[in-house]
Design an enzyme around this catalytic site. Structure first.
Site, PDB file in Angstrom:
ATOM      1  N   ASP A 227       0.842  -1.210   0.000  1.00 18.77           N
ATOM      2  CA  ASP A 227       0.000   0.000   0.000  1.00 18.77           C
ATOM      3  C   ASP A 227       0.871   1.251   0.000  1.00 18.77           C
ATOM      4  OD1 ASP A 227       0.767  -0.858   2.532  1.00 18.77           O
ATOM      5  OD2 ASP A 227      -1.114  -0.308   3.518  1.00 18.77           O
ATOM      6  N   ASP A 251       1.006  -7.088 -10.806  1.00 16.33           N
ATOM      7  CA  ASP A 251      -0.004  -6.763 -11.815  1.00 16.33           C
ATOM      8  C   ASP A 251      -0.520  -5.347 -11.572  1.00 16.33           C
ATOM      9  OD1 ASP A 251      -1.917  -7.181 -13.906  1.00 16.33           O
ATOM     10  OD2 ASP A 251      -3.441  -7.491 -12.365  1.00 16.33           O
TER      11      ASP A 251
HETATM   12  C1  IPM Z   1      -1.139  -8.431 -17.396  1.00 20.96           C
HETATM   13  C2  IPM Z   1      -2.600  -8.677 -17.595  1.00 20.96           C
HETATM   14  C3  IPM Z   1      -2.894 -10.141 -17.286  1.00 20.96           C
HETATM   15  C4  IPM Z   1      -2.508 -10.397 -15.852  1.00 20.96           C
HETATM   16  C5  IPM Z   1      -4.355 -10.558 -17.576  1.00 20.96           C
HETATM   17  C6  IPM Z   1      -4.716 -10.295 -19.026  1.00 20.96           C
HETATM   18  C7  IPM Z   1      -4.621 -11.976 -17.202  1.00 20.96           C
HETATM   19  O1  IPM Z   1      -3.341  -7.814 -16.778  1.00 20.96           O
HETATM   20  O2  IPM Z   1      -0.339  -9.061 -18.118  1.00 20.96           O
HETATM   21  O3  IPM Z   1      -0.785  -7.623 -16.534  1.00 20.96           O
HETATM   22  O4  IPM Z   1      -3.285 -10.101 -14.932  1.00 20.96           O
HETATM   23  O5  IPM Z   1      -1.395 -10.890 -15.634  1.00 20.96           O
HETATM   24 MG    MG Z   2      -2.203  -6.400 -15.735  1.00 17.61          MG
END
Ligand code: IPM
Ligand code: MG
Length: 361
Positions: A227, A251
């Site tokens: 965070d 992500d």
């Molecule tokens: C990324 C994308 C992917 C993920 C999705 C499309 C599954 O958001 O490559 O960051 O979450 O890894």
């Molecule tokens: Mg992503």
């Protein structure tokens, strides 16, 4: 050198941007005397339409047979596309996750750099952006919440869903080693991001990262809670060199980091296993709303292709030639719509590809 590259154009703007990246790669190959052999395969929505599943055994085999994979993007508009009426394991994204897993691509590298030429696009206040930034997010890609056990069920008439976040020490160690190795070639600082004040998996993460750090006395390690990291990325992005983190945090933070550059259409990524093999794709999505309109920005895919030359083929000079071509083209004022600003020359996807190829010297 002969380079065997499997291409996954994918969905949305994917085919357009991969076409331009190939244009640039071919130009670099010509210039430096290499031979590139491309093979297109289907994945994601395109594979669902053709075969009913987002990833076939053939696609996995073709990817494995190549030296590297160059990907565009997969997926569609979840509100309108029929792909999202299928069960989750048959949707486009499931294909990408299964491919990452079957190719053992545990290390996802996402550089986020503020280009001088695009400083105006940075949404941060000038006193923050003035310092510039150049970081790389090293995201664990085949563990954690993405691959833990999950289910949706009913308990006493109440719907319930469970996802599990699991890591073993070996998974943490190998990504930490990648992170430290990369830091060694950069500014020698690793920020390991976790949620160790709450999660057991993060406490294990932290202790394994500390063990790995002992082998890198020349690299500074700091720990940061996720965070706080989300906050620091907008408050003081210049402090980061290598951000080392688990799958889900990576992500989220990588989208944030890319937005802070002001140009998600510029950000490349590499997904690597423990050999030279890798899958290279832009950090952005398939942008179905602008697909086929020749207005997408191909630069993230072109820069991913440069990463491919560097990481999978050790062709640093060729990678640099592509990176230089990007800078030169931008400095001459050419922009796609997403990075357009006053006084610049607006060009489409295909014209941008031509310009980038022409600027390879
Ligand atoms: C990324 C994308 C992917 C993920 C999705 C499309 C599954 O958001 O490559 O960051 O979450 O890894
Ligand atoms: Mg992503």
């Amino acid at each position: 050198m002969e380079l065997h590259i499997t291409c996954i154009p994918g969905d949305g703007i994917g085919p357009e941007i991969v076409k331009e990246a190939r244009k640039v790669l071919e130009r670099a190959a010509d210039k430096y005397g290499h031979k590139m052999i491309f093979k297109d395969v289907l994945m994601g929505g395109a594979s669902i339409d053709a075969h009913g599943v987002p990833l076939t055994k053939e696609t996995v085999a073709e990817a494995k047979a190549a030296d590297a994979v160059l990907m565009g993007s997969i997926g569609g508009d979840a509100a309108t596309s029929p792909w999202y009426r299928l069960s989750p394991e048959l949707r486009p994204e499931a294909g990408l996750l299964a491919l990452r897993k079957s190719l053992k691509l545990f290390a996802n590298l996402r550089p986020a750099v503020l280009y001088d030429e695009l400083a105006d696009a940075c949404p941060l206040r000038e006193e923050i952006s003035r310092a510039g930034f150049d970081m790389i997010i090293v995201r664990e890609l085949t563990g954690g919440l993405y691959f833990g056990e999950r289910k949706t069920f009913q308990e006493n008439g109440v719907r319930k869903a469970i996802d599990t976040l699991t890591y073993d020490e070996n998974e943490i160690r190998r990504i930490a080693v990648k992170g430290f190795d990369i830091a060694r070639k950069r500014r020698k600082k690793v920020t390991s991001v976790d949620k160790a004040n709450v999660l057991d998996s993060s406490r294990l993460w932290r202790s394994v990262v500390e063990e790995v750090a002992k082998g890198y006395p020349d690299v500074t390690l700091e720990h940061m809670l996720v965070d706080n990291c989300a906050m620091q990325l907008v408050k003081n992005p210049a402090q980061f060199d290598v951000i080392l983190t688990e799958n889900m945090f990576g992500d989220i933070l990588s989208d944030e980091a890319s937005m802070v550059t002001g140009s998600i259409g510029m950000l490349a990524s590499a997904s690597l296993n423990d050999t030279k093999f890798g899958l290279y794709e832009p950090s952005h999505g398939s942008a179905p709303d602008i697909a086929g309109m020749d207005i997408a920005n191909p630069i993230a895919t072109v820069l991913s292709a440069a990463m491919m030359l560097r990481y999978s083929f050790d062709l640093d000079r060729e990678a640099q030639a592509i990176e230089k071509a990007v800078k030169l083209t931008l400095s001459e004022g050419y922009r796609t719509a997403d990075i357009m600003s006053e006084g610049m020359t607006k060009v489409g996807c295909s014209r941008m590809g031509d310009l980038l190829a022409e600027h390879i010297v």
